[in-house]
Scaffold this motif. Sequence first.
Motif, short mmCIF file in Angstrom:
data_model
loop_
_atom_site.label_atom_id
_atom_site.label_comp_id
_atom_site.label_asym_id
_atom_site.label_seq_id
_atom_site.Cartn_x
_atom_site.Cartn_y
_atom_site.Cartn_z
N GLY A 145 43.89 -47.07 -26.29
CA GLY A 145 44.95 -46.23 -25.72
C GLY A 145 44.51 -44.81 -25.42
N ALA A 146 45.42 -44.05 -24.79
CA ALA A 146 45.08 -42.69 -24.36
C ALA A 146 44.81 -41.75 -25.53
CB ALA A 146 46.21 -42.12 -23.49
N ALA A 147 45.47 -41.99 -26.66
CA ALA A 147 45.24 -41.13 -27.83
C ALA A 147 43.77 -41.21 -28.22
CB ALA A 147 46.15 -41.54 -28.98
N LEU A 175 41.52 -39.52 -25.59
CA LEU A 175 41.52 -38.05 -25.71
C LEU A 175 40.71 -37.58 -26.91
CD1 LEU A 175 45.28 -37.54 -24.86
CD2 LEU A 175 43.40 -36.47 -23.60
N PHE A 220 52.07 -32.47 -24.22
CA PHE A 220 52.21 -33.53 -25.23
C PHE A 220 51.79 -32.93 -26.58
CE2 PHE A 220 49.97 -37.52 -26.94
CZ PHE A 220 51.14 -38.16 -27.30
N TYR A 240 48.27 -33.02 -28.47
CA TYR A 240 47.04 -32.35 -28.00
C TYR A 240 46.51 -31.37 -29.06
CZ TYR A 240 47.93 -33.90 -23.14
OH TYR A 240 48.13 -34.64 -21.99
N ASN A 293 47.82 -33.10 -17.38
CA ASN A 293 48.61 -34.32 -17.62
C ASN A 293 49.67 -34.41 -16.53
OD1 ASN A 293 51.36 -35.03 -19.80
ND2 ASN A 293 50.02 -36.52 -18.85
N ASN A 337 54.27 -35.44 -19.29
CA ASN A 337 55.17 -35.57 -20.42
C ASN A 337 55.18 -34.20 -21.08
OD1 ASN A 337 56.44 -36.10 -22.82
ND2 ASN A 337 54.83 -37.41 -23.66
N ASP A 360 44.57 -36.52 -18.35
CA ASP A 360 45.28 -37.46 -19.22
C ASP A 360 46.36 -38.11 -18.38
OD1 ASP A 360 46.39 -38.79 -21.37
OD2 ASP A 360 47.63 -37.10 -21.99
N PRO A 362 48.32 -41.41 -18.54
CA PRO A 362 48.95 -42.69 -18.83
C PRO A 362 50.15 -42.99 -17.93
CG PRO A 362 49.42 -41.10 -20.59
CD PRO A 362 48.46 -40.44 -19.65
N TYR A 363 50.63 -41.97 -17.19
CA TYR A 363 51.83 -42.19 -16.34
C TYR A 363 51.47 -42.29 -14.86
CZ TYR A 363 54.05 -40.76 -20.67
OH TYR A 363 54.44 -40.68 -21.99
N SER A 380 45.45 -45.10 -19.97
CA SER A 380 46.01 -46.04 -20.93
C SER A 380 46.92 -47.01 -20.19
CB SER A 380 46.84 -45.24 -21.93
OG SER A 380 47.79 -46.06 -22.56
N SER A 392 49.45 -48.28 -21.79
CA SER A 392 50.67 -48.27 -22.61
C SER A 392 51.93 -48.23 -21.77
CB SER A 392 50.67 -47.06 -23.55
OG SER A 392 49.62 -47.14 -24.47
N LYS A 393 51.94 -47.39 -20.73
CA LYS A 393 53.17 -47.20 -19.95
C LYS A 393 53.14 -48.06 -18.68
CE LYS A 393 53.41 -43.79 -22.94
NZ LYS A 393 54.33 -43.46 -23.99
N ARG A 414 47.49 -51.12 -27.78
CA ARG A 414 46.43 -50.12 -27.91
C ARG A 414 45.25 -50.43 -27.00
NH1 ARG A 414 48.77 -46.96 -28.13
NH2 ARG A 414 47.39 -45.43 -29.05
N1 PLP Z 1 49.18 -38.62 -23.46
C1 PLP Z 1 50.47 -38.48 -23.14
C2 PLP Z 1 50.86 -37.42 -22.19
C3 PLP Z 1 51.44 -39.32 -23.70
O1 PLP Z 1 52.72 -39.16 -23.37
C4 PLP Z 1 51.03 -40.33 -24.61
C5 PLP Z 1 52.01 -41.21 -25.24
O2 PLP Z 1 53.20 -41.10 -25.11
C6 PLP Z 1 49.66 -40.43 -24.91
C7 PLP Z 1 48.77 -39.57 -24.32
C8 PLP Z 1 49.18 -41.47 -25.86
O3 PLP Z 1 49.21 -42.71 -25.23
P1 PLP Z 1 48.74 -44.05 -25.94
O4 PLP Z 1 49.96 -44.73 -26.46
O5 PLP Z 1 48.12 -44.86 -24.85
O6 PLP Z 1 47.79 -43.69 -27.00
#
Ligand code: PLP
Length: 395
Positions: free
Chosen positions: A105-107, A110, A131, A134, A175, A179, A213, A215-216, A241, A243-244, A252
Motif C-alpha cells: 500500500g501507499a503507506a 511512502l 494526510f 506524513y 498529493n 486528501n 502520493d 492513491p486517488y 496504491s 486501496s482506493k 495492502r
Molecule cells: N496517502 C494518502 C493521501 C491517503 O489518503 C492514504 C490513505 O487513506 C494513504 C496514503 C495510505 O494508503 P494505503 O491504504 O494504500 O496505505
Amino acid sequence: MISQEMLALGRQGSIIRAIFEYGNRRKAEIGADKVFDFSLGNPSVPAPESVAEAIRSALSETDPVVLHGYTSAPGSMQTRSAIAASIRERFGVPSTPDCIYMTAGAAASLTITLKALVLPGEEVLVPVPYFPEYRTFIENAGGKLTPVAPDGRMFPDLADLEAKLTPNVKAIILNSPNNPSGAVYSVEVIERITALLKRKSVEFGAPIYLISDEPYRELVWSGVEVPYLPCYYDNTVVCYSYSKSLSLPGERIGYVALSPTMEDRGEVFAAVCGAGRSLGFVCAPSLFQAVAAKCTAEHSDFSVYIENRALLLSALSEYGFDCIRPDGAFYLFMKSPEPDAYAFYEKAKRHELLLVPSDDFGVGGYVRISYCVSTEQIKRSLPAFRKLAQEYGLC
Ligand code: PLP
C-alpha cells in the motif's frame, strides 16, 4: 525502558481512528442508522468483478506453493513488468520493471521512499492541507516536515513554496487528488512547481525529489486531468496504491515507481530496496501482486461517489455551508462556521454527525467529510446538517 517516542505515537493514535471508534460505540448505543459517520476514507463500493476473476484465475492456474510463496524482495517480475507496461501505455513514460518496487500500500510506498531519500535533519516540504501520517513517516525517516501554505483553491502557494525551498530540502510530497481537500492540481500548477524545483536543484547543486502520493489518481470528477508527474520532472518517485482505485485497502498492495529518467536511478532503486529491507517491507502480498498484474487498467465503479458528492455539495451549500469544490478523491473540505474546527466538530457530534476537524491536516478552521459512504447515509444525514446550519444561523 522502551522507545518513548513509539510509546507516545501508539498511545496518541490518530484523531480519524478515534472518531471512527467513537462512532462504533455510539452505533452500538443508539443504532447504526442514527449515527452519520463521515470519518474514515474506507471505500464503500466493492472491488470490480475483474479482481474476483483475477483471484480465481490465480488460484486455479498457479501452483499454490508458488502463489502463496515469497516473491523476490521488490516483487514478482511478472507483476513489475505488467505495471511498467501499463505506465508506458497510459502515460508514455518509458518505465521498466527495474523502476518498480511492490509494496503493502501507499503507506509502505511512502515510508520506503522517505527512508531511501532523506538524511537526518533534512526537510520534506508538504503542501497544506496534508494526510496526517506524513509527519509520522517523515520523522521516522529522520526528516522534518515543513508545511507549505495553501492558496484559496487549496493548491500550494507558489511564493511560500519558493521561500521554503532551501538547500536543506530533500523532497516535496505532492498529493493530488488531495486528501483532505479533494483538490486536483492543474497542469499549469504542476508546470510551475516543477520549473521551480528544477531551478532550485541547479542552484543548490543537488536533486530535490518530487514524491507523488497518488492513491486517488483514478478518482476524479468533472473531467479534470491528473498530470503524471514523471512527464514533468525527472526526479519523481510515484507512490501508488490500489486501496482506493480497486477498493482493496485491507489487502495492502501498491508500488513505488521511479521515473525512468531519474538521475542515478540505479542507485536510488538500490536505496529503495535497502529501505524496504530495513523496514521489513519486502515481498508485498503475493496473491495481490498477481491481482495487480491483471488489473492495471481497472477501477471500481465510482458512480456512488459521484452521486454522493453531488448530493452533499448541493445540500450543504443550500444550508449555507462553504465547501472547497472537490475535483477528486472522496472528501469534502468544508469551512467551519466558527474559527475553532474542534468546537464545530463537537457541535456536529451532538447531531450524530461525525466529521474530522482539520487541525491534524495542518490547517485550522475546516472539517473533512468522507463521502465514501452509502448514499442512504448521506440522505439520512441531511436533516442533521440542516439543523447544524440553523444552530449557526446559516439558514
Ligand atoms: N496517502 C494518502 C493521501 C491517503 O489518503 C492514504 C490513505 O487513506 C494513504 C496514503 C495510505 O494508503 P494505503 O491504504 O494504500 O496505505
